[in-house]
Write a protein that holds these residues in place. Structure first.
Motif, PDB file in Angstrom:
ATOM      1  N   ASP A 121      16.436  21.910  20.954  1.00 13.40           N
ATOM      2  CA  ASP A 121      17.313  21.304  21.956  1.00 13.40           C
ATOM      3  C   ASP A 121      16.743  19.995  22.495  1.00 13.40           C
ATOM      4  N   GLY A 122      15.460  19.735  22.227  1.00 16.05           N
ATOM      5  CA  GLY A 122      14.877  18.453  22.613  1.00 16.05           C
ATOM      6  C   GLY A 122      15.600  17.286  21.953  1.00 16.05           C
ATOM      7  N   LEU A 123      16.241  17.557  20.805  1.00 12.26           N
ATOM      8  CA  LEU A 123      17.067  16.531  20.164  1.00 12.26           C
ATOM      9  C   LEU A 123      18.543  16.723  20.511  1.00 12.26           C
ATOM     10  N   SER A 124      19.060  17.939  20.271  1.00 11.44           N
ATOM     11  CA  SER A 124      20.513  18.135  20.397  1.00 11.44           C
ATOM     12  C   SER A 124      21.010  18.002  21.837  1.00 11.44           C
ATOM     13  N   ALA A 125      20.130  18.232  22.831  1.00 12.19           N
ATOM     14  CA  ALA A 125      20.587  18.110  24.221  1.00 12.19           C
ATOM     15  C   ALA A 125      20.627  16.661  24.685  1.00 12.19           C
TER      16      ALA A 125
ATOM     17  N   VAL B 197      26.231  24.791  11.758  1.00 11.86           N
ATOM     18  CA  VAL B 197      25.966  25.965  10.923  1.00 11.86           C
ATOM     19  C   VAL B 197      25.666  27.160  11.830  1.00 11.86           C
ATOM     20  N   THR B 198      25.148  26.870  13.023  1.00 13.99           N
ATOM     21  CA  THR B 198      24.743  27.925  13.958  1.00 13.99           C
ATOM     22  C   THR B 198      25.547  27.839  15.248  1.00 13.99           C
ATOM     23  N   GLU B 199      25.602  28.931  15.988  1.00  9.87           N
ATOM     24  CA  GLU B 199      26.124  28.903  17.355  1.00  9.87           C
ATOM     25  C   GLU B 199      24.937  29.070  18.285  1.00  9.87           C
ATOM     26  N   ASP B 200      24.995  28.412  19.443  1.00 16.00           N
ATOM     27  CA  ASP B 200      23.936  28.593  20.437  1.00 16.00           C
ATOM     28  C   ASP B 200      24.035  29.994  21.040  1.00 16.00           C
ATOM     29  N   HIS B 201      22.921  30.683  21.090  1.00 16.94           N
ATOM     30  CA  HIS B 201      22.894  31.983  21.769  1.00 16.94           C
ATOM     31  C   HIS B 201      22.559  31.773  23.241  1.00 16.94           C
ATOM     32  N   THR B 202      23.455  31.043  23.894  1.00 16.64           N
ATOM     33  CA  THR B 202      23.271  30.742  25.313  1.00 16.64           C
ATOM     34  C   THR B 202      24.522  31.150  26.060  1.00 16.64           C
ATOM     35  N   MET B 203      24.426  31.161  27.385  1.00 15.18           N
ATOM     36  CA  MET B 203      25.580  31.455  28.220  1.00 15.18           C
ATOM     37  C   MET B 203      26.731  30.508  27.882  1.00 15.18           C
ATOM     38  N   THR B 204      26.427  29.198  27.810  1.00  9.79           N
ATOM     39  CA  THR B 204      27.504  28.237  27.554  1.00  9.79           C
ATOM     40  C   THR B 204      27.992  28.339  26.112  1.00  9.79           C
ATOM     41  N   GLY B 205      27.056  28.639  25.177  1.00 13.37           N
ATOM     42  CA  GLY B 205      27.442  28.784  23.772  1.00 13.37           C
ATOM     43  C   GLY B 205      28.511  29.849  23.611  1.00 13.37           C
ATOM     44  N   SER B 206      28.374  30.965  24.329  1.00 13.96           N
ATOM     45  CA  SER B 206      29.363  32.031  24.188  1.00 13.96           C
ATOM     46  C   SER B 206      30.673  31.645  24.864  1.00 13.96           C
ATOM     47  N   LEU B 207      30.602  30.842  25.946  1.00 12.62           N
ATOM     48  CA  LEU B 207      31.840  30.371  26.591  1.00 12.62           C
ATOM     49  C   LEU B 207      32.598  29.411  25.678  1.00 12.62           C
ATOM     50  N   VAL B 208      31.842  28.573  24.931  1.00 10.15           N
ATOM     51  CA  VAL B 208      32.476  27.641  23.993  1.00 10.15           C
ATOM     52  C   VAL B 208      33.151  28.424  22.878  1.00 10.15           C
ATOM     53  N   GLU B 209      32.447  29.441  22.391  1.00  8.44           N
ATOM     54  CA  GLU B 209      33.001  30.259  21.315  1.00  8.44           C
ATOM     55  C   GLU B 209      34.290  30.956  21.740  1.00  8.44           C
TER      56      GLU B 209
ATOM     57  N   ALA C  28      20.882  26.225  29.277  1.00  9.64           N
ATOM     58  CA  ALA C  28      19.537  26.585  28.838  1.00  9.64           C
ATOM     59  C   ALA C  28      19.273  28.091  28.951  1.00  9.64           C
ATOM     60  N   LEU C  29      20.276  28.859  29.407  1.00 10.04           N
ATOM     61  CA  LEU C  29      20.058  30.301  29.561  1.00 10.04           C
ATOM     62  C   LEU C  29      20.234  30.996  28.211  1.00 10.04           C
ATOM     63  N   LEU C  30      19.142  31.414  27.638  1.00  8.84           N
ATOM     64  CA  LEU C  30      19.206  32.038  26.316  1.00  8.84           C
ATOM     65  C   LEU C  30      19.668  33.481  26.433  1.00  8.84           C
ATOM     66  N   LEU C  31      20.685  33.822  25.654  1.00  6.80           N
ATOM     67  CA  LEU C  31      21.127  35.219  25.612  1.00  6.80           C
ATOM     68  C   LEU C  31      20.341  35.994  24.564  1.00  6.80           C
ATOM     69  N   ARG C  32      19.875  35.272  23.534  1.00 12.28           N
ATOM     70  CA  ARG C  32      19.088  35.928  22.489  1.00 12.28           C
ATOM     71  C   ARG C  32      17.887  35.057  22.141  1.00 12.28           C
TER      72      ARG C  32
ATOM     73  N   LEU D  25      20.474  31.791   5.948  1.00 11.28           N
ATOM     74  CA  LEU D  25      20.213  31.322   7.313  1.00 11.28           C
ATOM     75  C   LEU D  25      19.666  32.459   8.154  1.00 11.28           C
ATOM     76  N   VAL D  26      18.664  32.150   8.957  1.00  7.59           N
ATOM     77  CA  VAL D  26      18.273  33.052  10.038  1.00  7.59           C
ATOM     78  C   VAL D  26      18.303  32.229  11.318  1.00  7.59           C
ATOM     79  N   HIS D  27      18.874  32.818  12.371  1.00 13.57           N
ATOM     80  CA  HIS D  27      19.055  32.028  13.587  1.00 13.57           C
ATOM     81  C   HIS D  27      19.060  32.923  14.819  1.00 13.57           C
ATOM     82  N   ILE D  28      18.226  32.561  15.788  1.00 19.49           N
ATOM     83  CA  ILE D  28      18.276  33.202  17.097  1.00 19.49           C
ATOM     84  C   ILE D  28      17.862  32.180  18.158  1.00 19.49           C
ATOM     85  N   GLY D  29      18.672  32.052  19.222  1.00 23.44           N
ATOM     86  CA  GLY D  29      18.336  31.115  20.292  1.00 23.44           C
ATOM     87  C   GLY D  29      19.219  29.883  20.283  1.00 23.44           C
ATOM     88  N   ASP D  30      18.693  28.769  20.796  1.00 20.95           N
ATOM     89  CA  ASP D  30      19.523  27.567  20.943  1.00 20.95           C
ATOM     90  C   ASP D  30      19.012  26.366  20.160  1.00 20.95           C
TER      91      ASP D  30
END
Ligand code: MG
Length: 240
Positions: free
Chosen positions: A185-189, A124-136, A152-156, A105-110
């Motif tokens: 995110d056009g699908l997952s959001a 399989v991935t975590e969102d690299h967003t402000m909210t993603g890190s709060l969820v984690e 929608a605020l991307l940390l990475r 896997l390679v993953h960066i972003g949301d």
């Protein structure tokens, strides 16, 4: 599957569904479309030929470095064309690479990767967003995150300045029958996780799953570009 959605003009997503490589990239800023396309293009070299399973992480790291360089080049070209303004050019990138026996896997972003296993959907991935890190950190539930203004605020991301963090690169265990969904995110959001699960579980094959997911996103208004790829792990992995 790659679709412009109903609302936003242009198409800033790029997608690849090859023999070994599945990838989704969601570009942003001026030059977002060439940025996502360049990032996916840089990974495509991994799709052909043979790959030493012991070397897959190094190969991915090299490919990601090429992708990052390609995005910086897009930013330079966009700036020269005078279209850059102050907004940063960049893209998310989420990809899975099959080798003989493993999945990397390679993953960066949301953008996201999910796996449907035994009827359940797992991230399989975590969102690299402000909210993603709060969820984690357990400070926000997944449901709260869906409507949080920071979602929608991307940390990475891979960006034109190259200064926004490094991608997650790791091996991932698969089982025969696993179904993988990669999506922007056009699908997952817009389509809730439970709906993603039920569609993936009910679809007779990956292509029908993609058609049904697209229909669900459109039924929800499809406010953003959406890309998704679905693949199933055969009893003998593809190319393996
Ligand atoms: Mg998007």
């Amino acid at each position: 599957m790659n679709d412009g959605g109903l609302v936003r003009p242009g198409d800033q997503d790029a997608v690849q569904a090859g023999t070994r490589l599945l990838a989704v990239a969601d570009g942003f800023g001026p030059g977002g479309a060439p940025a996502s396309a360049a990032a996916v293009e840089a990974l495509k070299t991994l799709d052909g030929g043979t790959l030493d399973p012991g070397d897959v992480l190094n190969a991915l790291e090299d490919a990601v470095a090429r992708a990052a360089r390609a995005v910086r080049e897009v930013a330079v070209r966009t700036a020269r064309a005078g279209a850059a303004g102050r907004a940063e050019v960049g893209t998310t990138l989420t990809a899975l690479l099959w080798t003989a026996s493993r999945l990397a896997l390679v993953h960066i972003g949301d953008s996201r990767a999910h796996v449907l296993r035994d009827g359940e959907l797992f991230p399989v991935t975590e969102d690299h967003t402000m909210t993603g890190s709060l969820v984690e950190e357990g400070r926000l539930t997944g449901e709260e995150a869906r409507s949080h203004p920071g979602r929608a605020l991307l940390l990475r991301a891979l960006t034109g300045s190259g200064g926004h963090g490094v991608p997650d690169i790791r091996l991932h265990d698969t089982r025969p029958g696993d179904r993988y969904l990669l999506c922007s995110d056009g699908l997952s959001a817009v389509v809730p996780g439970e709906r993603l699960r039920s569609v993936l579980a009910a679809a007779p094959d990956p292509a029908s799953a993609v058609r049904e997911l697209r229909a669900r996103a459109y039924a929800a208004g499809a406010p953003d570009h959406l890309s998704c790829v679905v693949a199933e792990v055969a009893h003998r992995a593809p190319g393996g």
